[in-house]
Scaffold this motif. Sequence first.
Motif, PDB file in Angstrom:
ATOM      1  N   VAL A   1     -10.454   9.094  43.046  1.00 48.02           N
ATOM      2  CA  VAL A   1     -11.124   7.821  42.778  1.00 48.02           C
ATOM      3  C   VAL A   1     -11.254   7.039  44.076  1.00 48.02           C
ATOM      4  O   VAL A   1     -10.316   6.985  44.877  1.00 48.02           O
ATOM      5  CB  VAL A   1     -10.347   6.993  41.734  1.00 48.02           C
ATOM      6  N   LEU A   2     -12.419   6.436  44.273  1.00 53.50           N
ATOM      7  CA  LEU A   2     -12.634   5.461  45.341  1.00 53.50           C
ATOM      8  C   LEU A   2     -12.853   4.107  44.687  1.00 53.50           C
ATOM      9  O   LEU A   2     -13.797   3.933  43.903  1.00 53.50           O
ATOM     10  CB  LEU A   2     -13.843   5.840  46.198  1.00 53.50           C
ATOM     11  N   TYR A   3     -11.980   3.165  45.007  1.00 54.36           N
ATOM     12  CA  TYR A   3     -12.090   1.813  44.457  1.00 54.36           C
ATOM     13  C   TYR A   3     -12.545   0.864  45.551  1.00 54.36           C
ATOM     14  O   TYR A   3     -11.937   0.797  46.629  1.00 54.36           O
ATOM     15  CB  TYR A   3     -10.753   1.352  43.887  1.00 54.36           C
ATOM     16  N   ILE A   4     -13.611   0.112  45.281  1.00 54.23           N
ATOM     17  CA  ILE A   4     -14.173  -0.870  46.212  1.00 54.23           C
ATOM     18  C   ILE A   4     -14.146  -2.216  45.504  1.00 54.23           C
ATOM     19  O   ILE A   4     -14.804  -2.392  44.466  1.00 54.23           O
ATOM     20  CB  ILE A   4     -15.615  -0.497  46.610  1.00 54.23           C
ATOM     21  N   SER A   5     -13.392  -3.133  46.031  1.00 52.35           N
ATOM     22  CA  SER A   5     -13.245  -4.420  45.345  1.00 52.35           C
ATOM     23  C   SER A   5     -14.490  -5.288  45.467  1.00 52.35           C
ATOM     24  O   SER A   5     -14.754  -6.112  44.591  1.00 52.35           O
ATOM     25  CB  SER A   5     -12.033  -5.169  45.905  1.00 52.35           C
ATOM     26  N   GLY A   6     -15.258  -5.136  46.546  1.00 56.74           N
ATOM     27  CA  GLY A   6     -16.440  -5.975  46.754  1.00 56.74           C
ATOM     28  C   GLY A   6     -17.734  -5.270  46.393  1.00 56.74           C
ATOM     29  O   GLY A   6     -17.810  -4.511  45.422  1.00 56.74           O
ATOM     30  N   ASP A   7     -18.774  -5.510  47.226  1.00 59.09           N
ATOM     31  CA  ASP A   7     -20.097  -4.932  47.003  1.00 59.09           C
ATOM     32  C   ASP A   7     -20.282  -3.668  47.825  1.00 59.09           C
ATOM     33  O   ASP A   7     -19.596  -3.446  48.827  1.00 59.09           O
ATOM     34  CB  ASP A   7     -21.195  -5.936  47.375  1.00 59.09           C
ATOM     35  N   VAL A   8     -21.244  -2.859  47.406  1.00 55.03           N
ATOM     36  CA  VAL A   8     -21.709  -1.712  48.183  1.00 55.03           C
ATOM     37  C   VAL A   8     -23.142  -1.996  48.605  1.00 55.03           C
ATOM     38  O   VAL A   8     -24.023  -2.179  47.755  1.00 55.03           O
ATOM     39  CB  VAL A   8     -21.647  -0.406  47.375  1.00 55.03           C
ATOM     40  N   VAL A   9     -23.372  -2.066  49.921  1.00 57.19           N
ATOM     41  CA  VAL A   9     -24.718  -2.301  50.448  1.00 57.19           C
ATOM     42  C   VAL A   9     -25.111  -1.080  51.278  1.00 57.19           C
ATOM     43  O   VAL A   9     -24.421  -0.697  52.218  1.00 57.19           O
ATOM     44  CB  VAL A   9     -24.782  -3.594  51.291  1.00 57.19           C
ATOM     45  N   ASP A  10     -26.210  -0.457  50.898  1.00 56.18           N
ATOM     46  CA  ASP A  10     -26.647   0.815  51.504  1.00 56.18           C
ATOM     47  C   ASP A  10     -28.120   0.661  51.870  1.00 56.18           C
ATOM     48  O   ASP A  10     -28.993   0.663  50.995  1.00 56.18           O
ATOM     49  CB  ASP A  10     -26.443   1.953  50.512  1.00 56.18           C
ATOM     50  N   LEU A  11     -28.396   0.538  53.174  1.00 61.53           N
ATOM     51  CA  LEU A  11     -29.761   0.327  53.661  1.00 61.53           C
ATOM     52  C   LEU A  11     -30.102   1.361  54.717  1.00 61.53           C
ATOM     53  O   LEU A  11     -29.399   1.489  55.723  1.00 61.53           O
ATOM     54  CB  LEU A  11     -29.911  -1.084  54.251  1.00 61.53           C
ATOM     55  N   GLN A  12     -31.184   2.098  54.495  1.00 58.40           N
ATOM     56  CA  GLN A  12     -31.728   3.048  55.459  1.00 58.40           C
ATOM     57  C   GLN A  12     -33.149   2.580  55.790  1.00 58.40           C
ATOM     58  O   GLN A  12     -34.023   2.580  54.914  1.00 58.40           O
ATOM     59  CB  GLN A  12     -31.742   4.466  54.891  1.00 58.40           C
ATOM     60  N   TYR A  13     -33.375   2.212  57.053  1.00 57.06           N
ATOM     61  CA  TYR A  13     -34.643   1.590  57.451  1.00 57.06           C
ATOM     62  C   TYR A  13     -35.166   2.275  58.709  1.00 57.06           C
ATOM     63  O   TYR A  13     -34.431   2.452  59.686  1.00 57.06           O
ATOM     64  CB  TYR A  13     -34.431   0.105  57.713  1.00 57.06           C
TER      65      TYR A  13
END
Length: 656
Positions: free
Chosen positions: A517-529
């Motif tokens: 398990v990977l737990y992330i307490s905040g947001d996940v932002v994924d940008l490819q530009y």
Amino acid sequence: MHMDQTTEAIAHFIGLFSQAVEEARLRLDYSDFKALPDAPLEQNDLLNIKINIVSPYSLDGFKPRVDYTPPPIDRFDAQVSVAIRYDPIPLYNEGQGAPAATIWGAETPPLMAGGEAFAEYQPLGSLALYLKQQARLEDNDYLSIGDHGLHFSSVGDTDAALIALIKAASPFQPFGDLHEPGSAAEIGDFILHAPHIADAFIDALDGNDGVFVMRGESIEGKFLNGEEVDELPALDTYLPEKFSEEEEAGDAETDFSTHATMDVEAGANLLVNEAILVNDWYGAPVLAIAGDYVHFNAISQLNLWSDNDTTSEALNGWKSLTEAPTQAFNTATIQTIDNPPPPGLENANGEPVFPEHWQVSRIDGDLMLANWIKQVSFVEDNDITVMSASGGGTEIVLGNNTVINATSLAALGNYYDLIIVGGNVYHANIICQTNILLDDDLVGTVGDFQTGGSASLSTGGNLLWNEASITQYGTMSFDTMPPSYLEALEKLGDGPGTAPQSLLSGSDFAGLTTIKVLYISGDVVDLQYVSQINVLGDADQVALAKSQSSAHADASWDVSTGSNALINQASIVDGGVNSTTYTGGAVYSDELLIQAELISDDTNLYTQGADALVSEAVAFLSDDLMASPEGDADQNAPDPSTPDGGTADVMQTMLG
């Protein structure tokens, strides 16, 4: 036996002689023996042994994917023994001595703590790359060759014409000139704002011809210049011949004759932007998101060009080297490739096994994945030349520049069985490609110029090419958050803890022995530009003059001012597996495709015909030339004080 003195002497001599003979024989035998080790060994015949191998294994066919299930080594039993020295408080009774201290050691049962210990996987964390590649080249040449005695000044304002094209392209590229976000919060706001940028662009179009727009929750397929096709064309098919391998391999034979030939190349510039992004940083078959899931894909492609050539009427009979005119292509591919996870384990009865515990890696905060690549190529190759034929073979190259920006990036991370996000997920892939070409050429003649030899002229044959692809590995299905995942989310939010039994016994993890398990307490932002821009100004001005001598009236001419290639190629690959995504909030998906081709009818660079423009731009270097066309070398030489109208870098930095 007693012998007389003579007999004894003879016998003694015979004995000595016999010993000497034996010693000689031994030396001969020793020499032969000594020579044996130095002699080469004789090679025996090779053994011919036939071996039959029988194997119970057989080779399968080629498998592009290797399925691997790690052995269950993540869990191990632990028995912790603790020996505690215990000194109780001494109690004194009147009339009795102090009691001896009691020690708990090896003689007494130790305090035992039984349990399980788990190996932890450390998460890789955030990743950000901001890359800008910029190439700028100015190759504005001025060339005067031959005994014509003329000076050719520039016609029109090529810089103003190129700036006008750049300004005209700006409204049709909504994502081409954006400021890069610098934090996770800014990236999230950028992704949320991207659909509004698309709305404003579509509203401002007002049915503009040459602009194709497709938008929806999901776009799948291959597109060429605004039409969906089964197969896309190959770049090599339409690349100008000057850049093809066939022409390099089949060079023409060298002409050693004294016949005058004039080969002029003022174009043939190659501008290339290439970018490949592979985003395989994280992935899981199951995602649980407490907040919203926002997904945005966009490909925006624009080709804007002007190829309004002005040629003299005296050249109308010249053969055209390039039959094909300037061509522009926008090719785009958006696809999702099915990628199921490997099958789970089963027990002896053929029933799937279920995990007994989970193994958690934590990220307290936001997970940011950002790759921002911008590539710009800006080339000016506005050549000015006035020439007349001279003896022998003359080859003039004023263009033939090559500018390349290239990058390749692969972000390779970890895969999990479950990813739990306490905030929102923002994911976007954006590709912007722009080609701008100014190829308004002026080719004129001075006076009664004409030639009796072969003559060919090419002012077009340019290629503008945009090629983009966004590929997602693994399909996604969405559902509301089940209670077991809500319980797991609450437990991990409070800190480390045991896995809920309802989660371990769920069908999502059947066949697994351990849940990673990977737990992330905040947001996940994924940008490819990726943003790619090619700008080329190749407005060449050529004046052909008659030589003062009539010795080269039958010269052969080959003049080319086009055949430029502007190429953008970009690819974004999102790695992953088929996944189920549970969300506690809303799900938003938006995909956009823009393909535009705009042709400028008039840049106002040439307001008159070629003959009139050349007549105004050409001036004699000497007033005596008209009266004495057969003047000496001093009269024909250019005046050093006369400005040439070009840059200080006359012939591709040869003066430096």
